[in-house]
Scaffold this active site. Structure first.
Site, PDB file in Angstrom:
ATOM      1  N   TYR A   1      22.504  46.990  35.130  1.00  0.00           N
ATOM      2  CA  TYR A   1      23.253  48.096  34.520  1.00  0.00           C
ATOM      3  C   TYR A   1      22.884  48.419  33.425  1.00  0.00           C
ATOM      4  O   TYR A   1      22.915  48.050  32.359  1.00  0.00           O
ATOM      5  CB  TYR A   1      24.418  47.269  34.777  1.00  0.00           C
ATOM      6  CG  TYR A   1      25.740  48.342  34.085  1.00  0.00           C
ATOM      7  CD1 TYR A   1      26.008  49.563  34.878  1.00  0.00           C
ATOM      8  CD2 TYR A   1      26.498  47.983  32.922  1.00  0.00           C
ATOM      9  CE1 TYR A   1      26.793  50.351  34.460  1.00  0.00           C
ATOM     10  CE2 TYR A   1      27.433  48.961  32.667  1.00  0.00           C
ATOM     11  CZ  TYR A   1      27.679  50.163  33.258  1.00  0.00           C
ATOM     12  OH  TYR A   1      28.550  51.180  32.730  1.00  0.00           O
TER      13      TYR A   1
ATOM     14  N   ASP B   1      25.016  38.747  36.790  1.00  0.00           N
ATOM     15  CA  ASP B   1      26.112  39.851  36.893  1.00  0.00           C
ATOM     16  C   ASP B   1      26.240  40.022  38.419  1.00  0.00           C
ATOM     17  O   ASP B   1      25.220  40.109  39.288  1.00  0.00           O
ATOM     18  CB  ASP B   1      25.749  41.128  36.409  1.00  0.00           C
ATOM     19  CG  ASP B   1      26.264  42.239  36.471  1.00  0.00           C
ATOM     20  OD1 ASP B   1      27.193  42.191  37.487  1.00  0.00           O
ATOM     21  OD2 ASP B   1      26.276  43.243  35.853  1.00  0.00           O
TER      22      ASP B   1
ATOM     23  N   LYS C   1      35.364  47.107  39.647  1.00  0.00           N
ATOM     24  CA  LYS C   1      34.679  47.518  40.663  1.00  0.00           C
ATOM     25  C   LYS C   1      35.228  46.872  42.105  1.00  0.00           C
ATOM     26  O   LYS C   1      36.649  47.127  42.339  1.00  0.00           O
ATOM     27  CB  LYS C   1      33.195  47.168  40.645  1.00  0.00           C
ATOM     28  CG  LYS C   1      32.546  47.773  39.504  1.00  0.00           C
ATOM     29  CD  LYS C   1      32.673  49.068  39.073  1.00  0.00           C
ATOM     30  CE  LYS C   1      32.050  49.379  37.662  1.00  0.00           C
ATOM     31  NZ  LYS C   1      32.152  50.721  37.141  1.00  0.00           N
TER      32      LYS C   1
ATOM     33  N   ARG D   1      46.499  37.070  22.805  1.00  0.00           N
ATOM     34  CA  ARG D   1      44.670  37.448  22.818  1.00  0.00           C
ATOM     35  C   ARG D   1      43.960  36.397  23.705  1.00  0.00           C
ATOM     36  O   ARG D   1      43.290  36.483  24.287  1.00  0.00           O
ATOM     37  CB  ARG D   1      44.139  37.590  21.566  1.00  0.00           C
ATOM     38  CG  ARG D   1      44.021  39.162  20.880  1.00  0.00           C
ATOM     39  CD  ARG D   1      43.056  39.313  19.959  1.00  0.00           C
ATOM     40  NE  ARG D   1      42.986  38.327  19.097  1.00  0.00           N
ATOM     41  CZ  ARG D   1      43.403  38.318  17.900  1.00  0.00           C
ATOM     42  NH1 ARG D   1      44.209  39.441  17.641  1.00  0.00           N
ATOM     43  NH2 ARG D   1      43.404  37.153  16.838  1.00  0.00           N
TER      44      ARG D   1
HETATM   45  C1  PLP Z   1      26.776  45.957  37.825  1.00  0.00           C
HETATM   46  C2  PLP Z   1      27.749  46.323  36.718  1.00  0.00           C
HETATM   47  N1  PLP Z   1      27.672  45.344  35.810  1.00  0.00           N
HETATM   48  C3  PLP Z   1      28.706  45.936  34.329  1.00  0.00           C
HETATM   49  C4  PLP Z   1      29.582  47.028  34.707  1.00  0.00           C
HETATM   50  C5  PLP Z   1      30.524  47.320  33.344  1.00  0.00           C
HETATM   51  O1  PLP Z   1      31.641  47.281  33.665  1.00  0.00           O
HETATM   52  P1  PLP Z   1      32.834  48.160  33.162  1.00  0.00           P
HETATM   53  O2  PLP Z   1      32.642  49.350  33.486  1.00  0.00           O
HETATM   54  O3  PLP Z   1      33.923  47.329  33.698  1.00  0.00           O
HETATM   55  O4  PLP Z   1      32.764  47.885  31.579  1.00  0.00           O
HETATM   56  C6  PLP Z   1      29.253  47.903  35.675  1.00  0.00           C
HETATM   57  C7  PLP Z   1      30.005  49.160  35.576  1.00  0.00           C
HETATM   58  O5  PLP Z   1      29.629  50.079  36.474  1.00  0.00           O
HETATM   59  C8  PLP Z   1      28.371  47.608  36.715  1.00  0.00           C
HETATM   60  O6  PLP Z   1      28.094  48.448  37.526  1.00  0.00           O
END
Ligand code: PLP
Length: 389
Positions: free
Chosen positions: A103, A176, A201, A51
């Site tokens: 998001y 982010d 992504k 972990r």
């Molecule tokens: C800008 C952004 N941040 C965070 C996330 C969350 O990622 P995950 O789907 O891998 O949990 C996403 C998912 O679409 C995203 O587009």
């Protein structure tokens, strides 16, 4: 191998590491969940349990850390596992600021879980430094979260200005940076303390795994708490996913550059189009944040854009009809894969979404841009014909 100098060299050769045991260029998938303790009861290898520590993570973490210019990078089980660790490492009562446009799943979690656990979460118009300045409570605000460009309107926030304001109030700045990727933007160089990626992504790029990353500018008690959140809550990535992520990273620069070039072309083509009310893309002069994006992104404005479709009653039916009429673009959520995706964003986000009902979110892949354009053009024309029949 001599030290690689350019980021595309770092990714193509994954820092040039080889497997010392077998001399293999591609690393094995390490699947062990636990490690041998030395006979004298020590753990000299530094590895105890999976972990907290997995050799399958080392290379991907090192590549991303090099690209971001950080102190340390950690892989997580998903983008959400990474993002929520940033907040779970805070204390009840801490004040945090996040954007109104971000998001949606993380916004949802902040409203419904983080608040419930005692974090004082406030959503603000984060693209405005004045709004940020007014909302910061020196000594009380512990974290400012930004996303730039931000889902699904692709608004741009000035990272350097946000970092300066956050630091003056004693807060950390977390970014982010999923959409620009380190190919286009390195938030730490602009003053950010933590950089987060949904590695699901662009970093992976093939729509075949879920992963997240956090990179810290420097070590701190706070960062050690983030480490503990990963190790103790167990938001740990699987070994095979870490291996896949490293493979995806090797082509990151080619994929991101191709997506940027096509997105710019598509945005320019549909800007002012007779069936399009608005194109939202930071690469268009006149779009919110274009000048800031020119400063804090290099080599392109990203592969994400949104198109608002003209139509009756707010354009919702017309937008959904455009998505229905595409043949090449895949109707699916997510972003950053080699295949282009289209979605009616308000349908995904539901109540409280900042996405207008006429908005289609486009994730541009690496197909020929002429094919992508032609498919969108025919889908718009077909939807418009249906609308006016
Ligand atoms: C800008 C952004 N941040 C965070 C996330 C969350 O990622 P995950 O789907 O891998 O949990 C996403 C998912 O679409 C995203 O587009």
């Amino acid at each position: 191998m001599s030290k690689p100098h350019r980021p595309e060299t770092v990714t193509a050769q994954a820092l040039g590491w080889i497997d010392e045991t077998t001399r293999a260029i591609t690393p094995p998938v390490h699947v062990s969940s636990t490690y041998i303790r030395d006979a004298d009861n020590q753990y000299r290898s530094g590895r105890i349990y999976v972990r907290d520590n997995n050799p399958a993570f080392d290379q991907a973490e090192a590549v991303i850390n090099t690209l971001e210019g950080g102190h340390q990078t950690l892989l997580f089980a998903s983008g959400m596992a990474a993002a929520t660790a940033v907040f779970q490492a805070l204390q009840p009562g801490d004040h945090v600021l996040a954007p109104q446009v971000m998001y949606w799943s993380l916004r949802n979690w902040l409203m419904n879980f983080a608040r419930g656990w005692g974090l004082d979460v406030e959503l603000i118009e984060m693209t405005s430094p004045d709004a940020l300045k007014a909302a910061l409570r020196p000594g009380k605000t512990k974290l400012v979260w930004i996303e730039s460009p931000a889902n699904p309107l692709w608004t741009v926030t000035d990272i350097a200005a946000s970092a300066q304001l956050a630091h003056a109030a004693g807060a950390l700045l977390a970014v982010d940076s999923t959409v620009p990727t380190p190919v286009l933007s390195q938030p730490i160089a602009h003053g950010a303390d933590i950089v987060m990626h949904a590695a699901t992504k662009y970093l992976n790029g093939h729509s075949d795994l879920v992963a997240g990353t956090l990179t810290a500018r420097a070590d701190s008690d706070y960062w050690q708490r983030v480490r503990k959140v990963r190790a103790q809550i167990g938001g740990t990535l699987g070994s095979f996913e870490a291996w896949l992520l490293l493979r995806g990273l090797r082509t990151l620069h080619l994929r991101v550059r191709a997506a940027c070039a096509s997105a710019q072309r598509i945005a320019e083509h549909f800007h002012g189009h007779r069936h399009v009310a608005e194109v939202l893309y930071p690469g268009l002069p006149g779009c919110q944040g274009h000048e800031i994006a020119k400063r804090q992104m290099q080599g392109g404005f990203g592969g994400m854009l949104s198109i608002r479709v003209k139509g009756e009653k707010g354009g919702e039916a017309a937008a959904i009809a455009v998505a229905a009429n595409t043949a090449l673009w895949k109707r699916a959520t997510s972003l950053g894969g080699v295949e282009s995706l289209i979605e009616h964003r308000a349908s995904v986000e539901g109540d409280g979404t900042p996405a207008p009902s006429d908005l289609l979110r486009l994730s541009v892949g690496i197909e020929a841009k002429e094919d992508l354009l032609a498919d969108l053009r025919q889908a718009l024309a077909a939807a418009h014909r249906r609308n006016t029949d």
